[in-house]
Write a protein that holds these residues in place. Structure first.
Motif, mmCIF file in Angstrom:
data_model
loop_
_atom_site.group_PDB
_atom_site.id
_atom_site.type_symbol
_atom_site.label_atom_id
_atom_site.label_comp_id
_atom_site.label_asym_id
_atom_site.label_seq_id
_atom_site.Cartn_x
_atom_site.Cartn_y
_atom_site.Cartn_z
ATOM 1 N N MET A 1 0.828 -1.175 0.000
ATOM 2 C CA MET A 1 0.000 0.000 0.000
ATOM 3 C C MET A 1 0.877 1.245 0.000
ATOM 4 O O MET A 1 1.995 1.228 0.456
ATOM 5 C CB MET A 1 -0.881 0.002 1.240
ATOM 6 C CG MET A 1 -1.924 1.077 1.164
ATOM 7 S SD MET A 1 -3.152 0.894 2.432
ATOM 8 C CE MET A 1 -2.905 2.455 3.222
ATOM 9 N N GLN A 71 2.575 -9.079 -5.375
ATOM 10 C CA GLN A 71 2.987 -7.927 -6.179
ATOM 11 C C GLN A 71 4.379 -8.091 -6.771
ATOM 12 O O GLN A 71 4.731 -7.384 -7.714
ATOM 13 C CB GLN A 71 2.947 -6.650 -5.327
ATOM 14 C CG GLN A 71 1.558 -6.260 -4.885
ATOM 15 C CD GLN A 71 1.610 -5.060 -3.967
ATOM 16 O OE1 GLN A 71 1.738 -5.211 -2.771
ATOM 17 N NE2 GLN A 71 1.532 -3.865 -4.515
ATOM 18 N N CYS A 112 -1.425 2.218 -4.175
ATOM 19 C CA CYS A 112 -0.841 0.882 -4.241
ATOM 20 C C CYS A 112 0.386 0.941 -5.145
ATOM 21 O O CYS A 112 0.344 1.579 -6.201
ATOM 22 C CB CYS A 112 -1.871 -0.088 -4.811
ATOM 23 S SG CYS A 112 -1.272 -1.783 -4.976
ATOM 24 N N LEU A 113 1.450 0.276 -4.735
ATOM 25 C CA LEU A 113 2.670 0.274 -5.557
ATOM 26 C C LEU A 113 2.432 -0.392 -6.912
ATOM 27 O O LEU A 113 3.175 -0.154 -7.846
ATOM 28 C CB LEU A 113 3.812 -0.415 -4.801
ATOM 29 C CG LEU A 113 4.239 0.283 -3.499
ATOM 30 C CD1 LEU A 113 5.309 -0.518 -2.782
ATOM 31 C CD2 LEU A 113 4.716 1.697 -3.774
ATOM 32 N N HIS A 154 -5.695 -4.229 2.978
ATOM 33 C CA HIS A 154 -5.242 -4.003 1.604
ATOM 34 C C HIS A 154 -4.268 -5.111 1.165
ATOM 35 O O HIS A 154 -4.409 -5.681 0.077
ATOM 36 C CB HIS A 154 -4.572 -2.619 1.541
ATOM 37 C CG HIS A 154 -3.992 -2.232 0.231
ATOM 38 N ND1 HIS A 154 -4.453 -1.149 -0.500
ATOM 39 C CD2 HIS A 154 -2.972 -2.765 -0.506
ATOM 40 C CE1 HIS A 154 -3.744 -1.049 -1.617
ATOM 41 N NE2 HIS A 154 -2.832 -2.002 -1.648
ATOM 42 N N GLU A 155 -3.303 -5.436 2.039
ATOM 43 C CA GLU A 155 -2.294 -6.445 1.670
ATOM 44 C C GLU A 155 -2.891 -7.855 1.654
ATOM 45 O O GLU A 155 -2.532 -8.673 0.801
ATOM 46 C CB GLU A 155 -1.092 -6.391 2.625
ATOM 47 C CG GLU A 155 -0.376 -5.046 2.707
ATOM 48 C CD GLU A 155 -0.022 -4.433 1.375
ATOM 49 O OE1 GLU A 155 0.163 -5.175 0.391
ATOM 50 O OE2 GLU A 155 0.057 -3.186 1.299
ATOM 51 N N HIS A 158 -4.452 -8.469 -1.571
ATOM 52 C CA HIS A 158 -3.494 -8.839 -2.626
ATOM 53 C C HIS A 158 -3.263 -10.349 -2.653
ATOM 54 O O HIS A 158 -3.180 -10.955 -3.724
ATOM 55 C CB HIS A 158 -2.141 -8.155 -2.389
ATOM 56 C CG HIS A 158 -2.034 -6.773 -2.948
ATOM 57 N ND1 HIS A 158 -2.214 -6.509 -4.300
ATOM 58 C CD2 HIS A 158 -1.737 -5.591 -2.367
ATOM 59 C CE1 HIS A 158 -2.030 -5.198 -4.496
ATOM 60 N NE2 HIS A 158 -1.752 -4.614 -3.347
HETATM 61 NI NI NI Z 1 -1.278 -2.660 -2.939
#
Ligand code: NI
Length: 189
Positions: A1, A71, A112-113, A154-155, A158
């Motif tokens: 995030m 990610q 988000c990256l 958030h993570e 993912h």
């Molecule tokens: Ni993210």
């Protein structure tokens, strides 16, 4: 995030905690690999510790506050985060499991990256309790609210193959997809 704050990081001036380190490549939305469901980690060994250390390095380098293994195209349940002001308290969460979430909700701006340059509001549970293994294989319980609660949710999304833009309207998502595909094409040129 990622937060919509320009972070002048005192941490980068310090000696890196982990070495040797590697900066990993972060997948960008709409890469279909971001929708892979991660598998549980079977053993917390040096391979996982190296992955976590590299993820922490990558997260700091990208000025993020959280990063999921998904990610960086590793589909195992590993998350790193650091929501501290000084960016010097990294946490490793392996096989995180949600134990409880509050009925109370909060709406906050997320980035988000994997979705560079995009920030939008998402509604989440205001508090969560999770358990996860740390990098030594010990079970830890975390009670979180505020930014950390948001980051955890958030993570963990993912790891289930879900990117935060999927909470936004179809119109917004279509725009974001178009913008990122175009940016990607320009990079490749
Ligand atoms: Ni993210």
């Amino acid at each position: 995030m990622r937060l919509f704050i320009s972070q002048t990081s005192p941490r980068t001036a310090k000696k890196r905690q982990y070495s040797p380190m590697a900066i990993l490549t972060i997948l960008s939305y709409p890469d279909p690999r971001l929708h892979t469901v991660a598998k549980p980690v079977a053993v917390v060994d040096d391979r996982i510790r190296t992955l976590a250390a590299d993820m922490i390095e990558t997260m700091y380098e990208s000025k993020g506050v959280g990063l999921a293994a998904t990610q960086v195209n590793v589909h195992e349940r590993v998350v790193v985060m650091d929501v501290s002001e000084e960016h010097n308290q990294p946490l490793v969460m392996i096989n995180p499991e949600l134990l409880w979430k509050s009925d109370e909700r909060i709406k906050g701006e997320e980035g988000c990256l994997s979705v560079p340059g995009v920030f939008d509001n998402v509604e989440r549970a205001a508090q969560v309790r999770i358990q996860a293994l740390d990098e030594h294989g010990n079970m830890q319980t975390y009670e979180a609210d505020g930014l950390m609660a948001v980051c955890i949710q958030h993570e963990m999304d993912h790891l289930m193959g879900k990117v935060f833009v999927e909470y936004l309207s179809l119109l917004k998502r279509t725009r974001i997809r178009g913008k990122l595909v175009k940016a990607q094409r320009e990079l490749e040129r």
